[in-house]
Design an enzyme around this catalytic site. Structure first.
Site, PDB file in Angstrom:
ATOM      1  CG  HIS A 209      -0.264   0.349   2.488  1.00 29.17           C
ATOM      2  ND1 HIS A 209       0.463  -0.585   3.181  1.00 29.17           N
ATOM      3  CD2 HIS A 209      -0.173   1.507   3.194  1.00 29.17           C
ATOM      4  CE1 HIS A 209       0.959  -0.013   4.269  1.00 29.17           C
ATOM      5  NE2 HIS A 209       0.594   1.250   4.298  1.00 29.17           N
TER       6      HIS A 209
HETATM    7  C1  UD1 Z   1      -2.253   5.198   6.092  1.00 32.39           C
HETATM    8  C2  UD1 Z   1      -0.982   5.643   6.773  1.00 32.39           C
HETATM    9  C3  UD1 Z   1       0.050   4.522   6.708  1.00 32.39           C
HETATM   10  C4  UD1 Z   1      -0.508   3.226   7.241  1.00 32.39           C
HETATM   11  C5  UD1 Z   1      -1.790   2.897   6.485  1.00 32.39           C
HETATM   12  C6  UD1 Z   1      -2.414   1.619   6.992  1.00 32.39           C
HETATM   13  C7  UD1 Z   1      -0.498   8.029   6.602  1.00 32.39           C
HETATM   14  C8  UD1 Z   1       0.324   9.045   5.952  1.00 32.39           C
HETATM   15  N1  UD1 Z   1      -0.404   6.803   6.114  1.00 32.39           N
HETATM   16  O1  UD1 Z   1      -1.978   5.086   4.706  1.00 32.39           O
HETATM   17  O2  UD1 Z   1       1.172   4.882   7.481  1.00 32.39           O
HETATM   18  O3  UD1 Z   1       0.422   2.179   7.071  1.00 32.39           O
HETATM   19  O4  UD1 Z   1      -2.704   3.982   6.652  1.00 32.39           O
HETATM   20  O5  UD1 Z   1      -3.572   1.312   6.315  1.00 32.39           O
HETATM   21  O6  UD1 Z   1      -1.201   8.327   7.541  1.00 32.39           O
HETATM   22  N2  UD1 Z   1      -9.513   4.715   2.200  1.00 32.39           N
HETATM   23  C9  UD1 Z   1     -10.698   4.022   2.135  1.00 32.39           C
HETATM   24  N3  UD1 Z   1     -11.247   3.581   3.281  1.00 32.39           N
HETATM   25  C10 UD1 Z   1     -10.694   3.807   4.501  1.00 32.39           C
HETATM   26  C11 UD1 Z   1      -9.468   4.503   4.550  1.00 32.39           C
HETATM   27  C12 UD1 Z   1      -8.886   4.952   3.405  1.00 32.39           C
HETATM   28  O7  UD1 Z   1     -11.237   3.804   1.048  1.00 32.39           O
HETATM   29  O8  UD1 Z   1     -11.247   3.397   5.521  1.00 32.39           O
HETATM   30  C13 UD1 Z   1      -8.875   5.212   0.963  1.00 32.39           C
HETATM   31  C14 UD1 Z   1      -8.832   6.724   0.953  1.00 32.39           C
HETATM   32  O9  UD1 Z   1      -9.876   7.210   0.207  1.00 32.39           O
HETATM   33  C15 UD1 Z   1      -7.494   7.057   0.337  1.00 32.39           C
HETATM   34  C16 UD1 Z   1      -6.690   5.811   0.463  1.00 32.39           C
HETATM   35  O10 UD1 Z   1      -7.537   4.777   0.953  1.00 32.39           O
HETATM   36  O11 UD1 Z   1      -7.620   7.390  -1.007  1.00 32.39           O
HETATM   37  C17 UD1 Z   1      -5.517   6.015   1.364  1.00 32.39           C
HETATM   38  O12 UD1 Z   1      -5.892   6.340   2.709  1.00 32.39           O
HETATM   39  P1  UD1 Z   1      -4.972   7.315   3.601  1.00 32.39           P
HETATM   40  O13 UD1 Z   1      -5.499   7.408   4.972  1.00 32.39           O
HETATM   41  O14 UD1 Z   1      -4.745   8.563   2.852  1.00 32.39           O
HETATM   42  O15 UD1 Z   1      -3.570   6.638   3.681  1.00 32.39           O
HETATM   43  P2  UD1 Z   1      -3.132   5.110   3.639  1.00 32.39           P
HETATM   44  O16 UD1 Z   1      -2.540   4.850   2.314  1.00 32.39           O
HETATM   45  O17 UD1 Z   1      -4.253   4.220   4.109  1.00 32.39           O
END
Ligand code: UD1
Length: 363
Positions: A209
């Site tokens: 990821h």
């Molecule tokens: C985040 C953390 C990372 C951690 C990871 C675990 C930061 C900078 N990164 O990364 O350190 O290892 O979480 O999962 O904080 N999304 C969903 N549903 C959700 C959550 C997110 O669809 O419940 C989608 C969001 O729309 C977004 C993408 O996933 O586009 C990424 O989510 P984001 O919280 O920005 O960062 P992660 O890549 O999950």
């Protein structure tokens, strides 16, 4: 002492669960301690958030800031604005943040600007790679925290080198491992096990990821292709993070042995890891869990902030060049992967040590 605990994203939930348990025990023993749990809403899906609360026995948050998705700046700004109001409405003595996600950094800045004490759990670890948002989050959080709870001697050293005095550094171990050891007897067989007829040590698990691996379509495709072509005849189970899922939609990667599934709950995911032949990942937390369970772990990153998983655990840094995957798999399949050793203080009692220390500091 009133502690506001912050949780925002999936790995945070695993780290706060034992801390809350330890606070509740201290409360039952008539210690002057209480907490308020604030969920920032950075992760909001049932699969990324709710199932973790249910399985790990984390109580319903007292507040949910519901910030949802956004760019790094949008998420940071939204968390700060909403957390500031939360702190004004519900003042506390200490804000406790864990790990390195956007919520960790945003809430520590907000608290500090209101002159509230900040304590950081999992402080001091460094990849020195500033292209990772998590590294920036770690550096900023550690630059303003008042007390530092650490997982390794190297983390202590990193903090000392940045000028932090020993009396603010507390080497306590790893709360993620507290959760792992407490939950290990309760792991749950995921439905995919019977659906695919999986057998112990006869499949691999993969998670990817990190922006560096998944945001570029060609890179992601070549990594996935290379892994699947080097796992001999074994199935490869890939629980796909939402970030990766969005990119995979357009990629059309398919292989009969590659099984892409929805993100799993904590107890199901670790059931799969415990019984896997190996794990291929770019997560930091999974390298720790695999090490404790003595499962070979290949990290598709060029650096790690958790070198103890390499020196003492089962983790090896393979890098992000797809060409490095074949030799690593060869080593695995020839039975030459290293065995894990004991990692100091990763004994399941970290959260108790943290609460004991906090009661001593903030009497
Ligand atoms: C985040 C953390 C990372 C951690 C990871 C675990 C930061 C900078 N990164 O990364 O350190 O290892 O979480 O999962 O904080 N999304 C969903 N549903 C959700 C959550 C997110 O669809 O419940 C989608 C969001 O729309 C977004 C993408 O996933 O586009 C990424 O989510 P984001 O919280 O920005 O960062 P992660 O890549 O999950």
């Amino acid at each position: 002492m009133n502690i506001t605990i912050i949780a925002g994203a999936r790995p945070n939930f695993v780290k706060i669960a034992p801390i809350i348990k330890a606070i509740n025990s201290a409360k039952s023993a008539n210690k002057a301690i209480d907490f308020r749990l604030v969920h920032t809403g950075q992760h909001y899906d049932k699969k990324m958030s709710g199932s973790f609360f249910d399985q790990l026995g984390i109580p319903e948050p007292h507040a949910n800031l519901a910030v949802g998705s956004g760019t790094q700046a949008e998420q940071t700004a939204n968390i700060m604005v909403r957390f500031e109001q939360e702190l004004l409405d519900h003042p506390c003595d200490v804000v406790l943040v864990v790990g390195d996600v956007t919520s960790t950094m945003a809430c520590s800045i907000t608290a500090k600007k209101l002159n509230i004490q900040v304590v950081h759990v999992e402080a001091g670890i460094r990849s020195w790679d500033l292209t990772m948002p998590e590294e920036i989050n770690r550096m900023i959080t550690d630059s303003i925290s008042d007390h530092f709870f650490t997982t390794s001697e190297l983390a202590n050293e990193n903090l000392r080198k940045s000028g932090i005095k020993d009396d603010r550094i507390h080497f306590v171990g790893n709360t993620m491992i507290d959760t792992l050891l407490a939950q290990r007897p309760h792991f749950i067989k995921p439905t995919v096990w019977d659906e695919l007829g999986l057998q112990e040590k006869e499949y691999l698990v993969m998670t990817l990821h990190r922006p560096a691996n998944v945001d570029e379509e060609e890179k992601l495709k070549s990594l996935m292709d290379e892994v699947v072509h080097n796992t001999q005849e074994l199935p490869l189970i890939f629980p796909v993070h939402p970030r990766t899922a969005k990119i995979l939609q357009n990629l059309g990667v398919a292989h009969p042995r590659l099984h892409m599934i929805e993100p799993l709950s904590y107890l199901e995911f670790n059931y799969l890891v415990e019984k896997a032949k190996a794990v291929v990942t770019d997560s930091g937390g999974i390298t720790e869990e695999a090490s404790i369970m003595n499962v070979p772990c290949m990290t598709l990153r060029d650096n790690t902030e958790r070198p103890e998983t390499i020196d003492l655990g089962t983790n090896e840094l393979i890098g992000t060049n797809p060409e490095a995957i074949a030799p690593a798999m060869k080593k695995l399949f020839s039975g030459q992967w290293k065995e894990t050793q004991e990692i100091p203080m990763w004994d399941g009692k970290t959260a108790e040590r943290i609460i004991e220390k906090l009661l001593e500091i903030y009497r």
